[in-house]
Write a protein that holds these residues in place. Structure first.
Motif, PDB file in Angstrom:
ATOM      1  N   ASN A  35       0.663  -0.994   0.030  1.00 21.31           N
ATOM      2  CA  ASN A  35      -0.019   0.251  -0.002  1.00 21.31           C
ATOM      3  C   ASN A  35       0.979   1.229   0.058  1.00 21.31           C
ATOM      4  OD1 ASN A  35      -2.490  -1.249   0.058  1.00 21.31           O
ATOM      5  ND2 ASN A  35      -2.284  -1.644   2.312  1.00 21.31           N
ATOM      6  N   THR A  36       1.962   1.241  -1.063  1.00 20.62           N
ATOM      7  CA  THR A  36       2.913   2.400  -0.754  1.00 20.62           C
ATOM      8  C   THR A  36       2.843   3.223  -2.167  1.00 20.62           C
ATOM      9  OG1 THR A  36       4.600   1.287  -1.438  1.00 20.62           O
ATOM     10  CG2 THR A  36       4.251   1.459   0.928  1.00 20.62           C
ATOM     11  N   LYS A  37       1.476   3.056  -2.742  1.00 18.31           N
ATOM     12  CA  LYS A  37       1.547   3.800  -4.012  1.00 18.31           C
ATOM     13  C   LYS A  37       1.466   5.317  -4.062  1.00 18.31           C
ATOM     14  CE  LYS A  37      -1.190   0.199  -6.320  1.00 18.31           C
ATOM     15  NZ  LYS A  37      -2.285  -0.288  -6.940  1.00 18.31           N
ATOM     16  N   VAL A  38       2.143   5.903  -4.645  1.00 12.63           N
ATOM     17  CA  VAL A  38       2.303   7.498  -4.602  1.00 12.63           C
ATOM     18  C   VAL A  38       1.005   7.902  -5.732  1.00 12.63           C
ATOM     19  CG1 VAL A  38       3.388   9.426  -5.332  1.00 12.63           C
ATOM     20  CG2 VAL A  38       4.508   7.352  -4.275  1.00 12.63           C
ATOM     21  N   GLU A  39       0.331   8.887  -5.301  1.00 12.11           N
ATOM     22  CA  GLU A  39      -0.854   9.485  -6.005  1.00 12.11           C
ATOM     23  C   GLU A  39      -0.151  10.193  -7.096  1.00 12.11           C
ATOM     24  OE1 GLU A  39      -4.474  10.189  -6.966  1.00 12.11           O
ATOM     25  OE2 GLU A  39      -3.747   8.870  -5.558  1.00 12.11           O
ATOM     26  N   GLN A  40      -0.698   9.666  -8.328  1.00  8.85           N
ATOM     27  CA  GLN A  40      -0.071  10.355  -9.458  1.00  8.85           C
ATOM     28  C   GLN A  40      -1.162  11.715 -10.110  1.00  8.85           C
ATOM     29  OE1 GLN A  40       2.470   9.321 -11.566  1.00  8.85           O
ATOM     30  NE2 GLN A  40       3.029   7.744 -10.177  1.00  8.85           N
ATOM     31  N   PRO A  41      -0.382  12.407 -10.570  1.00 12.15           N
ATOM     32  CA  PRO A  41      -1.184  13.895 -10.806  1.00 12.15           C
ATOM     33  C   PRO A  41      -2.300  13.431 -11.869  1.00 12.15           C
ATOM     34  CG  PRO A  41       0.761  14.040 -11.695  1.00 12.15           C
ATOM     35  CD  PRO A  41       0.757  12.658 -10.763  1.00 12.15           C
ATOM     36  N   LYS A  42      -3.425  13.804 -11.572  1.00 14.72           N
ATOM     37  CA  LYS A  42      -4.468  13.559 -12.507  1.00 14.72           C
ATOM     38  C   LYS A  42      -4.635  14.548 -13.813  1.00 14.72           C
ATOM     39  CE  LYS A  42      -6.917  11.011  -9.563  1.00 14.72           C
ATOM     40  NZ  LYS A  42      -6.872   9.816  -9.589  1.00 14.72           N
ATOM     41  N   GLY A  43      -3.790  15.669 -13.882  1.00 16.08           N
ATOM     42  CA  GLY A  43      -3.840  16.419 -14.994  1.00 16.08           C
ATOM     43  C   GLY A  43      -3.039  15.549 -16.327  1.00 16.08           C
ATOM     44  N   THR A  44      -3.481  16.212 -17.415  1.00 20.94           N
ATOM     45  CA  THR A  44      -2.797  15.538 -18.654  1.00 20.94           C
ATOM     46  C   THR A  44      -1.955  16.677 -18.988  1.00 20.94           C
ATOM     47  OG1 THR A  44      -4.641  14.454 -19.158  1.00 20.94           O
ATOM     48  CG2 THR A  44      -3.037  14.724 -20.974  1.00 20.94           C
ATOM     49  N   ASN A  45      -0.700  16.405 -19.408  1.00 21.20           N
ATOM     50  CA  ASN A  45       0.375  17.606 -19.913  1.00 21.20           C
ATOM     51  C   ASN A  45       0.219  17.869 -21.247  1.00 21.20           C
ATOM     52  OD1 ASN A  45       1.767  15.490 -20.704  1.00 21.20           O
ATOM     53  ND2 ASN A  45       3.343  15.678 -19.063  1.00 21.20           N
ATOM     54  N   ALA A  46       1.192  18.635 -21.757  1.00 22.65           N
ATOM     55  CA  ALA A  46       0.931  19.024 -23.263  1.00 22.65           C
ATOM     56  C   ALA A  46       1.591  17.845 -24.026  1.00 22.65           C
ATOM     57  CB  ALA A  46       1.678  20.281 -23.533  1.00 22.65           C
ATOM     58  N   ALA A  47       2.684  17.335 -23.447  1.00 26.71           N
ATOM     59  CA  ALA A  47       3.349  15.957 -24.447  1.00 26.71           C
ATOM     60  C   ALA A  47       2.351  14.879 -24.335  1.00 26.71           C
ATOM     61  CB  ALA A  47       4.719  15.729 -23.674  1.00 26.71           C
ATOM     62  N   ASP A  48       1.502  14.416 -23.405  1.00 29.68           N
ATOM     63  CA  ASP A  48       0.586  13.599 -23.537  1.00 29.68           C
ATOM     64  C   ASP A  48      -0.451  13.945 -24.453  1.00 29.68           C
ATOM     65  OD1 ASP A  48       1.732  12.047 -21.831  1.00 29.68           O
ATOM     66  OD2 ASP A  48       0.630  12.488 -20.051  1.00 29.68           O
ATOM     67  N   ILE A  49      -1.073  15.014 -24.305  1.00 37.79           N
ATOM     68  CA  ILE A  49      -1.857  15.578 -25.364  1.00 37.79           C
ATOM     69  C   ILE A  49      -1.207  15.291 -26.827  1.00 37.79           C
ATOM     70  CG2 ILE A  49      -3.331  17.531 -26.330  1.00 37.79           C
ATOM     71  CD1 ILE A  49      -3.584  18.285 -23.384  1.00 37.79           C
ATOM     72  N   GLY A  50      -0.147  15.783 -27.033  1.00 43.59           N
ATOM     73  CA  GLY A  50       0.375  15.640 -28.317  1.00 43.59           C
ATOM     74  C   GLY A  50       0.516  14.383 -28.873  1.00 43.59           C
ATOM     75  N   LYS A  51       0.912  13.332 -27.936  1.00 41.56           N
ATOM     76  CA  LYS A  51       0.957  11.866 -28.121  1.00 41.56           C
ATOM     77  C   LYS A  51      -0.291  11.389 -28.550  1.00 41.56           C
ATOM     78  CE  LYS A  51       5.003  11.043 -25.244  1.00 41.56           C
ATOM     79  NZ  LYS A  51       5.387  10.534 -23.898  1.00 41.56           N
ATOM     80  N   LEU A  52      -1.485  11.482 -27.858  1.00 41.92           N
ATOM     81  CA  LEU A  52      -2.667  11.111 -28.056  1.00 41.92           C
ATOM     82  C   LEU A  52      -3.279  11.801 -29.532  1.00 41.92           C
ATOM     83  CD1 LEU A  52      -4.210  11.318 -24.479  1.00 41.92           C
ATOM     84  CD2 LEU A  52      -3.715   9.359 -25.924  1.00 41.92           C
ATOM     85  N   PHE A  91       2.472   5.273 -23.927  1.00 42.84           N
ATOM     86  CA  PHE A  91       3.399   6.151 -23.030  1.00 42.84           C
ATOM     87  C   PHE A  91       2.942   7.421 -22.901  1.00 42.84           C
ATOM     88  CE2 PHE A  91       5.770   2.985 -25.884  1.00 42.84           C
ATOM     89  CZ  PHE A  91       6.631   2.523 -24.755  1.00 42.84           C
ATOM     90  N   THR A  92       1.645   7.454 -22.823  1.00 37.69           N
ATOM     91  CA  THR A  92       1.020   8.653 -21.923  1.00 37.69           C
ATOM     92  C   THR A  92       0.557   8.485 -20.542  1.00 37.69           C
ATOM     93  OG1 THR A  92      -1.242   8.078 -22.793  1.00 37.69           O
ATOM     94  CG2 THR A  92       0.074   9.556 -24.339  1.00 37.69           C
ATOM     95  N   ALA A  93       0.205   9.317 -19.914  1.00 38.44           N
ATOM     96  CA  ALA A  93      -0.065   9.129 -18.436  1.00 38.44           C
ATOM     97  C   ALA A  93      -1.523   8.247 -18.485  1.00 38.44           C
ATOM     98  CB  ALA A  93      -0.382  10.163 -17.812  1.00 38.44           C
ATOM     99  N   LEU A  94      -2.472   8.533 -19.453  1.00 35.54           N
ATOM    100  CA  LEU A  94      -3.530   7.621 -19.690  1.00 35.54           C
ATOM    101  C   LEU A  94      -3.066   6.300 -19.862  1.00 35.54           C
ATOM    102  CD1 LEU A  94      -6.575   7.436 -20.003  1.00 35.54           C
ATOM    103  CD2 LEU A  94      -6.482   8.206 -22.306  1.00 35.54           C
ATOM    104  N   GLY A  95      -2.300   5.886 -20.817  1.00 40.48           N
ATOM    105  CA  GLY A  95      -1.685   4.866 -21.178  1.00 40.48           C
ATOM    106  C   GLY A  95      -1.425   3.814 -20.079  1.00 40.48           C
ATOM    107  N   ARG A  96      -0.394   4.649 -19.215  1.00 39.18           N
ATOM    108  CA  ARG A  96      -0.003   4.011 -17.941  1.00 39.18           C
ATOM    109  C   ARG A  96      -1.012   3.620 -16.988  1.00 39.18           C
ATOM    110  NH1 ARG A  96       3.967   7.769 -19.217  1.00 39.18           N
ATOM    111  NH2 ARG A  96       3.197   9.323 -17.939  1.00 39.18           N
ATOM    112  N   ARG A  97      -2.077   4.423 -16.931  1.00 36.24           N
ATOM    113  CA  ARG A  97      -3.107   4.094 -16.192  1.00 36.24           C
ATOM    114  C   ARG A  97      -4.019   2.933 -16.521  1.00 36.24           C
ATOM    115  NH1 ARG A  97      -4.166  10.009 -15.533  1.00 36.24           N
ATOM    116  NH2 ARG A  97      -6.071   9.686 -16.843  1.00 36.24           N
ATOM    117  N   VAL A  98      -4.012   2.879 -17.744  1.00 40.44           N
ATOM    118  CA  VAL A  98      -4.683   1.562 -18.383  1.00 40.44           C
ATOM    119  C   VAL A  98      -4.097   0.474 -18.276  1.00 40.44           C
ATOM    120  CG1 VAL A  98      -5.676   0.851 -20.806  1.00 40.44           C
ATOM    121  CG2 VAL A  98      -6.294   3.187 -20.177  1.00 40.44           C
TER     122      VAL A  98
END
Length: 138
Positions: free
Chosen positions: A11-28, A73-80
């Protein structure tokens, strides 16, 4: 107890930021463009008929794989990926019923459905006779 490298606590997961940065938007956006290009190429190359539909379909599948690889390789992809990994871990804990238990449970459900349908049919018949025969003839 000190943690050694490679040791993970449950139970030591670090909370990831929920926002999407510009690089992730560009990748998507790039992933969507690659997929759209594959679909467009499928229809464009199908007009003259010189390229078989199976080759065009392989092109679309290749575009889909590349688009998914980019999106992974985006934050959304890592969450999925994390969700899928956790789902697979939880599926290993599931105790599935045996064939005999499944057949018995299915039989019970069928009997209950038949009994309830007969009961509802009887109630419907009684209400119909009460309303049509008694109340409407008054």
């Amino acid at each position: 107890m000190p943690l050694t490298p490679g040791h993970q606590c449950m139970n030591t997961k670090v909370e990831q930021p929920k926002g999407t940065n510009a690089a992730d938007i560009g990748k998507l956006v790039l992933a969507v463009l690659v997929l759209a290009a594959g679909i467009f190429a499928y229809s464009w190359l199908g007009r003259d008929g010189s390229i078989s539909s199976s080759v065009r379909l392989l092109g679309v599948l290749a575009a889909l794989v590349v688009a998914m690889a980019i999106a992974a390789f985006t934050a959304l992809g890592r969450r999925v990926r994390n969700f899928i990994a956790e789902s697979q871990f939880e599926m290993r804990k599931v105790v599935w019923p045996t064939r005999d238990e499944t057949i018995k449970t299915t039989g019970i459900i069928i009997v209950v459905v038949v009994v309830l349908s007969l009961l509802l049919g009887l109630i419907d018949l009684i209400l119909k006779s009460v309303i049509l025969d008694w109340l409407l003839k008054l």
